[in-house]
Design an enzyme around this catalytic site. Structure first.
Site, PDB file in Angstrom:
ATOM      1  N   LYS A  58       0.816  -1.220   0.000  1.00  0.00           N
ATOM      2  CA  LYS A  58       0.000   0.000   0.000  1.00  0.00           C
ATOM      3  C   LYS A  58       0.851   1.271   0.000  1.00  0.00           C
ATOM      4  CE  LYS A  58      -4.186  -1.851   0.304  1.00  0.00           C
ATOM      5  NZ  LYS A  58      -5.089  -1.766  -0.857  1.00  0.00           N
ATOM      6  N   GLU A 103      -9.601   6.403   3.076  1.00  0.00           N
ATOM      7  CA  GLU A 103     -10.430   5.393   3.729  1.00  0.00           C
ATOM      8  C   GLU A 103      -9.529   4.226   4.075  1.00  0.00           C
ATOM      9  OE1 GLU A 103      -9.938   5.446   0.553  1.00  0.00           O
ATOM     10  OE2 GLU A 103      -9.432   3.334   0.204  1.00  0.00           O
ATOM     11  N   SER A 148       1.710  -9.744  -0.831  1.00  0.00           N
ATOM     12  CA  SER A 148       1.485  -8.293  -0.794  1.00  0.00           C
ATOM     13  C   SER A 148       1.656  -7.664   0.584  1.00  0.00           C
ATOM     14  CB  SER A 148       0.088  -7.991  -1.337  1.00  0.00           C
ATOM     15  OG  SER A 148      -0.879  -8.740  -0.624  1.00  0.00           O
TER      16      SER A 148
END
Lengths: 280, 429
Positions: free
Chosen positions: B100, B122, B409
């Site tokens: 991210k 968010e 990830s």
């Protein structure tokens, strides 16, 4: 005061429907030197029967047009009051078809004010665009408002609406550039919805600063199409002030908040809408 | 070939000028945001070619984020399965523990260049919220994170992390009180503060240009992985496998191999309790090439969630919804995959046959989680465990010279409570 539902026999025939009916409603208000009043109510809130009574009461109170909210699970242009109304209606099983049935029953009971069905795009797609327009028309609606459908993406739906002389309203916002205002004005049918403030729907104490100038900017592009101010309109003095420079006003959250939790929502809605009519 | 760390500007032809991947994507937002999105698009188009911007971003990726992330040959797991060789792209080793940060940092830099002082985002599991709060702390930007109150309770440590990093975390009480409602609330904030605020969307989702920007910032994963596998294995992988929530880590690794026709691209959605239960987040499970969903017996129930093309949170894409077009409540053991919509470019890749999508259930993901812990000493995120689960399903049937590249990830520290609870539930059952 009691709210009686007029019987079917007493029903005045609607002489016009669709775009001509909307145009006539604005023309009437203009002739009387006042803005057209367009209250909003969420269909199925707080339940199906009560929402029907409220719509009839709003009409009897003198609404020139009525915006009928079609509940959606994710209403991202709406503030907490309309969100909550949507959610309650959905929890109680409202669907697009049931929304149409409420509108049709209101028509059958004699409500003649033009209806604008206001709903987000996904349920429109799920229902089928052409069928959605046709069935709303059959239910007595005169136009559609789809807040997450920008003019650039509206060709398909607009074509269907145009064929049926149904309005497809377009929006301007305080952030809109001249170019975008021009696009909205070109695409809009029925009227141009002027979002008065940057923000979601919801009652506000004061009108946005510079609103008059902003409305005049939109009118410069409107080529005679009515311009209607919504978002934040909550009081008779707002209606009076906006009426000096706009063709109409939309009152939504303030009405829902006032009447939604009242012991008799229809009566509370009637009185609230009456109170907004400063000219009466 | 040396491993490069960089910001891939692949210059593919899509999205088009309207932000469409085929017929998906685009912009479906209230008018207030349309001019704001024009501004973001213009700024981004200018900056993605700006050498100064790219140098600043790449410098931070290297010196702050910890790129390039390694590629690990999962030898013991591969040997245990007795088939294909599994390689792991280690995004779990990045600062903040997941991919991210690639996107959050890139967009925060963009926001700063645009002169925006206030960032909103968010978060579901909290990984994107932590990454955004981190980027804001690094760049000196104000940060507000929207998070459903249900998720705040499930992911309390991440709420504390975000607050430590100086972010304000606002609980969202509307709707289902989870990720989609946090997105709605962030959009509502943005509509109310269009001038000073920049919204960093956490995945390859939302209105144009977000899916494009996120893809560009995440494509560093695939670019590195391609060079690394060539260096370590001497050839391209046969399959690239990634989990798909919104789809940012998947699109990031897929992009490195998009033009390698021999490489199969496989996205893994959250199968939750199983597709047949209706409690999952497998958007593609019932949708056939963007048209009508497959007919199944369970379809008789109008509330049974089905993935259909629709419009959700600013984009046209496949969305899990009921028959009336109301967005479905989803379920996954991994909060990061628990979302009703999918990035529009994935729908396009599915339609043209370039990528395929499958799903792994909660149980399969949990098994994969434990397997990776035991055989490789790696605690994976439950999201990434879905991709590992697909590799575990495939590997035994494949030959030993076959290569499966899995995007790992994120790391699983955030999921320890969930895994513990699942283990307890199982021992009680």
């Amino acid at each position: 005061m009691t709210i009686s539902i007029p019987s079917a026999e007493a029903r005045p025939q609607r002489s016009e429907a669709g775009l001509p009916a909307i145009a006539a409603a604005f023309a009437r208000a203009r002739a009387e030197g006042r803005p057209a009043l367009m209250p909003y109510w969420s269909l199925g809130y707080p339940d199906v029967e009560t929402s029907l009574c409220v719509i009839e009461a709003i009409a009897r109170a003198g609404a020139d047009l009525i915006e009928l909210g079609v509940p959606f699970s994710d209403p991202l242009a709406d503030g907490p009051v309309i969100q909550r109304a949507n959610q309650i209606a959905l929890e109680r099983g409202i669907t697009v078809s049931r929304c149409m049935q409420i509108a049709a029953r209101a028509r059958a009971s004699g409500v003649s004010a033009p209806f604008l069905a206001m709903g987000y795009l996904n349920p429109v797609i799920a229902y089928g665009e052409a069928r959605y327009v046709a069935d709303w028309q059959a239910a007595g609606a005169d136009g559609l408002i789809v807040p997450d459908l920008p003019p650039e993406e509206s060709d398909a739906l607009k074509r269907v609406c145009d064929e049926r002389a149904m309005a497809l309203v377009q929006f301007t916002a305080p952030t809109s550039t001249e170019a975008r205002i021009a696009i909205a004005a070109r695409y809009a049918t029925g009227f141009i919805y002027i979002v008065s403030v940057a923000g979601v729907t919801g009652a506000r104490d004061r009108l946005a600063e510079g609103l008059r100038d902003y409305v005049e900017r939109v009118k410069a592009h409107a080529t005679g199409k009515p311009v209607v101010v919504g978002f934040g309109i909550s009081k008779p003095e707002h209606v009076r002030e906006v009426g000096q420079f706009a063709d109409g006003v939309i009152v939504a959250s303030a009405l829902l908040r006032h009447a939604g939790d009242a012991p008799d929502p229809a009566r509370a809605a009637y009185e609230f809408v009456r109170s907004l009519r400063y000219w009466a | 070939m040396s491993t490069q760390t960089g910001f891939e500007v692949a210059r593919p032809t899509l999205p088009d000028a309207r932000g469409k991947f085929g017929s998906y994507g685009g912009r479906f937002v209230p008018e207030t945001l349309m001019p704001v999105l024009d501004d973001v698009t213009e700024a981004y188009e200018e900056l993605r070619d700006d050498p100064g911007f790219r140098a600043e971003y790449e410098h931070l990726l290297k010196t702050y984020v910890g790129r390039p992330s390694p590629l690990t040959h999962a030898q013991r797991l591969s040997a245990h399965l007795g088939g294909a060789q599994i390689y792991l792209k280690r995004e779990d080793l990045l600062h903040t523990g997941a991919h991210k940060i690639n996107n959050a940092l890139g967009q925060a830099l963009l926001a700063k260049r645009m002169g925006k002082r206030r960032i909103i985002a968010e978060t579901g599991a909290g990984q994107h919220g932590v990454a955004t709060a981190t980027a804001c702390a690094l760049l000196g930007l104000e940060c507000v994170i929207y998070m459903g109150v249900v998720d705040m309770a499930r992911q309390a440590p991440n709420v504390f992390r975000m607050r430590l990093l100086g972010a304000e975390v606002r609980g969202v009480e509307s709707g289902t009180k989870t990720l989609k409602d946090a997105v709605n609330e962030a959009i509502r904030d943005w509509v109310a503060h269009p001038h000073d605020t920049y919204y960093i969307i956490g995945s390859a989702l939302g209105p144009h240009p977000y899916p494009l920007m996120c893809r560009d910032f995440q494509s560093v994963i695939g670019k590195e992985a391609r060079a690394q596998i060539l260096e370590q294995a001497g050839r391209l992988p046969d399959q690239v496998i990634a989990c798909v929530g919104g789809g940012s880590n998947a699109i990031g690794i897929f992009y490195g191999f998009l033009n390698d026709a021999s490489v199969q691209l496989i996205g893994v959605e959250a199968g939750g309790y199983g597709i047949e239960t209706g409690k999952h987040a497998a958007r593609f499970a019932y949708a056939e090439n963007g048209s009508e969903p497959l007919s199944r017996p369970t379809d008789c129930n109008p509330d049974f969630p089905r993935g259909k093309v629709g419009v959700f949170q600013g984009m046209k894409t496949v969305v899990l919804q009921n028959a009336d077009g109301q967005i479905a409540e989803t379920h996954s053991v991994s909060a990061g995959l628990d979302y009703a919509g999918v990035g529009p470019e994935h729908v396009y890749l599915r339609d043209i046959g370039r990528a395929e999508y499958t799903s792994a259930t909660d149980d399969e993901a949990l098994d994969a989680f434990h397997a990776l812990c035991k055989f490789e000493g790696i605690i994976p995120a439950l999201e990434s465990s879905h991709a590992v689960a697909e590799a575990i399903k495939r590997a035994p049937r494949l030959s030993r010279d076959h290569i499966l590249l899995v995007n790992l990830s994120g790391r699983g520290d955030k999921d320890l409570n969930t895994v513990l609870q699942a283990a307890q539930a199982q021992s009680e059952a």
